[in-house]
Structure formats: C-alpha cells, structure tokens
Write an enzyme that holds these catalytic residues in place. Structure first.
Site, PDB file in Angstrom:
ATOM      1  N   LYS B  78     -54.148  78.508  32.291  1.00  9.14           N
ATOM      2  CA  LYS B  78     -55.514  78.876  32.674  1.00  9.14           C
ATOM      3  C   LYS B  78     -56.515  77.992  31.936  1.00  9.14           C
ATOM      4  CE  LYS B  78     -58.427  83.076  32.803  1.00  9.14           C
ATOM      5  NZ  LYS B  78     -58.477  84.519  32.466  1.00  9.14           N
ATOM      6  N   SER B 153     -59.516  87.397  36.215  1.00  5.82           N
ATOM      7  CA  SER B 153     -60.044  86.055  36.206  1.00  5.82           C
ATOM      8  C   SER B 153     -58.979  84.963  36.197  1.00  5.82           C
ATOM      9  CB  SER B 153     -60.952  85.867  34.990  1.00  5.82           C
ATOM     10  OG  SER B 153     -60.226  86.018  33.788  1.00  5.82           O
ATOM     11  N   SER B 177     -57.525  90.756  33.505  1.00  3.99           N
ATOM     12  CA  SER B 177     -57.509  89.419  34.121  1.00  3.99           C
ATOM     13  C   SER B 177     -56.142  88.772  34.261  1.00  3.99           C
ATOM     14  CB  SER B 177     -58.442  88.473  33.359  1.00  3.99           C
ATOM     15  OG  SER B 177     -59.774  88.806  33.648  1.00  3.99           O
TER      16      SER B 177
END
Lengths: 49, 453
Positions: B78, B153, B177
């Site tokens: 990420k 996210s 997330s």
C-alpha cells in the site's frame, strides 16, 4: 495562505462535530473512570532495543 | 475469484518443488498487472526494480540458499508504507514530509526474507476514508464487477490480490481499511492487535487506532505472513511488550458471540449469509448486543480526527490546497475538538474494552459481518439497510471501527456471495494480544465453510 474553507467543507465540519458531540454527551459522568490511553514509561526502556 | 487464484501458500510449494522460479512469478505478475491496468490497483510498478529482485532471488534458490520460504514471491505494498525503492505518496497531492529512501519495518522484514517488493498500491487519500474513491490517481475498480467499488482504504491491495496479480499485499487499518476491501473483494485480511505489529514507516492516520496488516488469497497465507508483522520493534514503542508470532493452537470447541442490535444493523442478504455460515460451522454461537453503539462510534471518530489533525498539522499549514476537499474538512474538524472532548472519548474507549472483555464472558471470538452490504456501485452515495440510511462511507466502516477502538485483533474471511455475485465477508474479533488464538478460530470456521461448498 490557504484558501478559505468552502461552504461544503464548512457544512461537513459542522455535521461531523455535531455527530461527535451528540455521541460523547451521552456518556455517563463517571468521575473515577480513567482514559483508555495508558501512559507506559516502560515502553521506552532500552532493554527492549 | 480467490478460488481460482494461486495463493501465497501454493507459490511457496511451487518454488520449493522447482515448478516456479522467482523470475517466472514476477513475469506472470507483471503480465497480469498490465492486462488488468483498468482496475487502477497500482500507483507504481517499476519493471526493472521487480526483475532485479526476482533475479537475485532466483540465483539464491539456484544455489539452494533461499532466505525464507517466501523468498522470491511478489508482494504488493500500500502506498502509505515507506519503501526505499519507490516514492510514497499516500495517493495525495499533499506530499508526505517523511524521509525518503527507507523501508517501513514490515517492508524491511519482508525484504530481508527475500520477498519481491512488487509495487505500490492505490489507496484512499491518506487512508482517511473507506471507499477508495478519493485518490489522486482515481478510484479502484472491484475485480468481481468493475462497476462496484473495492472499499478502502487499502483498495488497491484488495483489487491486486483478488484479481490474482499478486497472492498477497500489505494494508493498514484504522477503522477497517484492511478488512473492508478484503471483504468487498472476497479475500482474507488480518488486523493485528494494537501494539503487536510495528507501525514504523507506515504513514499514520491515527496513532492509537492504526495497525498494519496482511491481505491474501487464503487463510494459510496470513499465517505465513504474520511473522513478518508481529513482534517488538525498537522504532515503535507501542510494540515494546509485543511477542513474536507463535504457533497457531488447536481451538476446538469454539464459542462465538454473534453481536447484533441497535447500531449494528445489516442488510437481510448479508445477515442470511453470515447466519448460514455460522449454522454450518461446529461453533457454539451465543448472542449479545453492544450497548450504546453511537457513543462508542463518536469516541472512535473523535480520536481519529484529533490524532489525524495533530499528525497533519505541519503539512496542513504548508499545503492545505494539496488535500482533496473532503480530507481537508476532516482535518479541520479535528482541530476544533477540545482536549476535554478527546479525554471523554478515551474514557468511553476504556468502557468499550471493559464491556467486551469483562461483561461478555467465555468467548473465543466475537462475530459481525465485515460490511453491512456487499460492495456498493460507483456513484452510490447512500446505503439503506435495517431501517437505516447512511452514507456509503459510513456503511463501509459500520462494524470495523470497533476492533480499532478496542485494539483487538480482527480477521475477515469470505463466506459467501450476494445475489449479484459480490463477495460477503465475516469478521471475527479476538482477545487483545491473542492473534494466534483468533487465527485458530478462523481456521475452524474457514474449514467448515470450504468443506461444504
């Protein structure tokens, strides 16, 4: 200098704060309850490093 | 979709048996990433960086000297984890102020084990939202149906794993997330206990809520990856007492508590799938409610905004225009909460932990759906379920924030699909610090579900 907040941003901020405060104000007022974020000096102890 | 993809566990076996090489895995992943570019799962993939790592891993394996079982397996990261070979943007035009050229602790651990750091994945800007529709490179698309969101996210990581580009990826979790996109994309996602996994080098959203975690194709993949997350790290004082990963114990018979009631509503379709999965498992299942959910949620939201505003104060002063409109509004809201309000929120947080650990007795895991609805369509602003009408953003964090406010370990496992073929995930929440025991419970539930498919 940052631009002023837009009307939409101001509405979002008001709505967020209103929601949070409404929730927090529902709390029972327990004077003996302590915050949940514990202070932990030992976490800085070099023996862990 | 995860059923047809090669898992990290499969890849470990294929490498050990010589059926694959790190080079062949890297080539396949690059090819698939190019073919599926329309998912918008990646911020950056550098073919030279990938192939250089894969070549080195292949040479180690040819010498019979791999660094670990995962040596040479591509893993996506990420874009809020610092990486020494890629820039880190948090998918924002307000560029992070952190030093460049260093690895987050978890990335460094994986690199030391020989993993091929494959590329950086798309995310909701600064991890400050759960839809993955706010990103400076645009929204991610759900591999199961491109018209639907991935959730966030860590949406790029979810899409990359679900689409079979990589078998595993890194996410971070402040209000769900890791779990939200894992559930929406039909894969496994694990949020460790607070203080068990190092957050060093993962751009903070909220210090006391954040946790880094793995997202993967199979449950066993999570077991392979957690040793690189768990344990003490001198660079993150919250992990000072953290134990390294231990063996996953046997945990039969399993006692679950299914949480429901006001504030924990879900769609009838999701409810049916979760209850059906529980019925098919061998677990003993009790029922309980959580009490005043709105109050607990307010505490989570207050802590989130205050800590995010504190972290972003310098950057907000320097470059407020760099943030997207909604993110800036969140940050400004945090500056307007008082210290007294934040302490009140922390008291409520302590009460939640006490309720879950003391008032509810004898449980091995608490159960909730990961999401109250399957992945919403792009452009849907509202979700209706259980006589509630909430924003799509709030529907995504509907249950997950509880695990962050309490600091408990959580896992999402795919347990079924909706009438439209979109994945539905079940969330299991374990006792703090007992991440391995939670995995044992998840393994039992997962086995019973797979067996009956």
């Amino acid at each position: 200098m940052a631009k002023q907040l837009t009307e939409d941003q101001q509405k979002r901020i008001s709505a967020t704060l209103k929601r949070i405060r409404a929730g927090l104000n529902r709390a029972e007022n327990d004077q003996f309850a302590e915050p949940g974020h514990t202070f932990d000096p030992e976490a800085q102890n070099v023996r862990h490093q | 979709m995860s059923d047809i993809n090669e898992s990290l566990t499969d890849q470990i076996a294929a490498l050990a048996e010589g059926q694959q090489t790190p080079l062949s895995l890297a080539e396949k992943a690059l090819e698939r990433a190019n073919a599926l570019a329309d998912l918008n799962a990646f911020v950056a993939i550098d073919e030279n960086i990938v192939m250089t790592q894969a070549k080195a891993a292949t040479l180690r394996r040819q010498r019979g000297d791999p660094l670990s079982p995962i040596d040479g397996i591509p893993i996506a990261v990420k874009d809020n984890y610092l990486t020494r070979d890629y820039p880190t943007t948090a998918c924002s035009n307000a560029a992070p102020l952190e030093p460049k050229g260093i690895d987050a602790t978890v990335v460094g651990n994986l690199r030391d084990a020989g993993a091929t750091i494959f590329g950086k994945t798309n995310m909701h800007e600064w991890a400050y939202g759960a839809t993955n529709t706010t990103s400076n490179i645009g929204a991610t698309r759900n591999p199961h149906n491109h018209d639907h969101i991935t959730g966030g996210s860590s949406g790029g990581s979810g899409a990359a794993v679900a689409a079979g580009i990589v078998s595993a990826a890194l996410g971070s979790d402040t209000g769900g997330s890791v779990r939200i996109p894992s559930s929406a994309c039909g894969i496994y996602g694990f949020k460790p206990s607070y203080g068990r996994a190092s957050r060093h080098g993962v751009l903070p959203l909220s210090w006391s809520l954040d946790a880094p975690g793995p997202m993967a194709t199979e449950l066993q993949d999570i077991v392979h990856l957690l040793p690189y997350f768990l344990g003490a790290d001198a660079k993150d004082s919250s992990t000072a007492h953290a134990e390294a990963f231990k063996t996953v114990p046997d945990a039969k018979p399993v006692h679950l508590i299914n949480l429901s009631g006001p504030g924990l509503e879900r769609s009838s379709e999701v409810n049916f799938v979760i209850n059906d999965a529980l019925r098919r498992s061998d677990a003993k299942v009790g029922q309980a409610s959580l009490g005043d959910v709105d109050q607990y949620f307010a505490a989570w939201e207050a802590i989130l905004h205050c800590e995010a505003s504190a972290y972003h104060s310098q950057l907000l002063a320097e470059n407020a225009e760099g943030y997207s409109s909604v993110i800036r509004a969140h940050l400004e809201a945090g500056t307007q909460l008082s210290g007294v309000e934040l302490l009140e929120a922390q008291k409520i947080r302590a009460r939640l932990v006490q309720h879950l650990t003391r008032d509810l007795k004898g449980w091995d895991a608490l159960v909730l759906p990961t999401l109250p609805v399957p992945a919403p369509a792009h452009g849907e602003d509202w979700q209706e379920f259980g006589k509630r009408k909430v924003t799509t953003q709030d529907s995504m964090t509907w249950f997950c924030w509880i695990g962050n406010l309490a600091g408990f370990p959580c896992i999402t496992i795919p347990v079924g699909t909706s009438s439209k073929g979109l994945p539905i995930g079940m969330m299991l929440m374990g006792r703090p610090g007992q991440d391995e025991a939670l995995l044992a419970v998840a393994r039992i539930i997962d086995r019973s579900i797979r067996k009956q498919r």
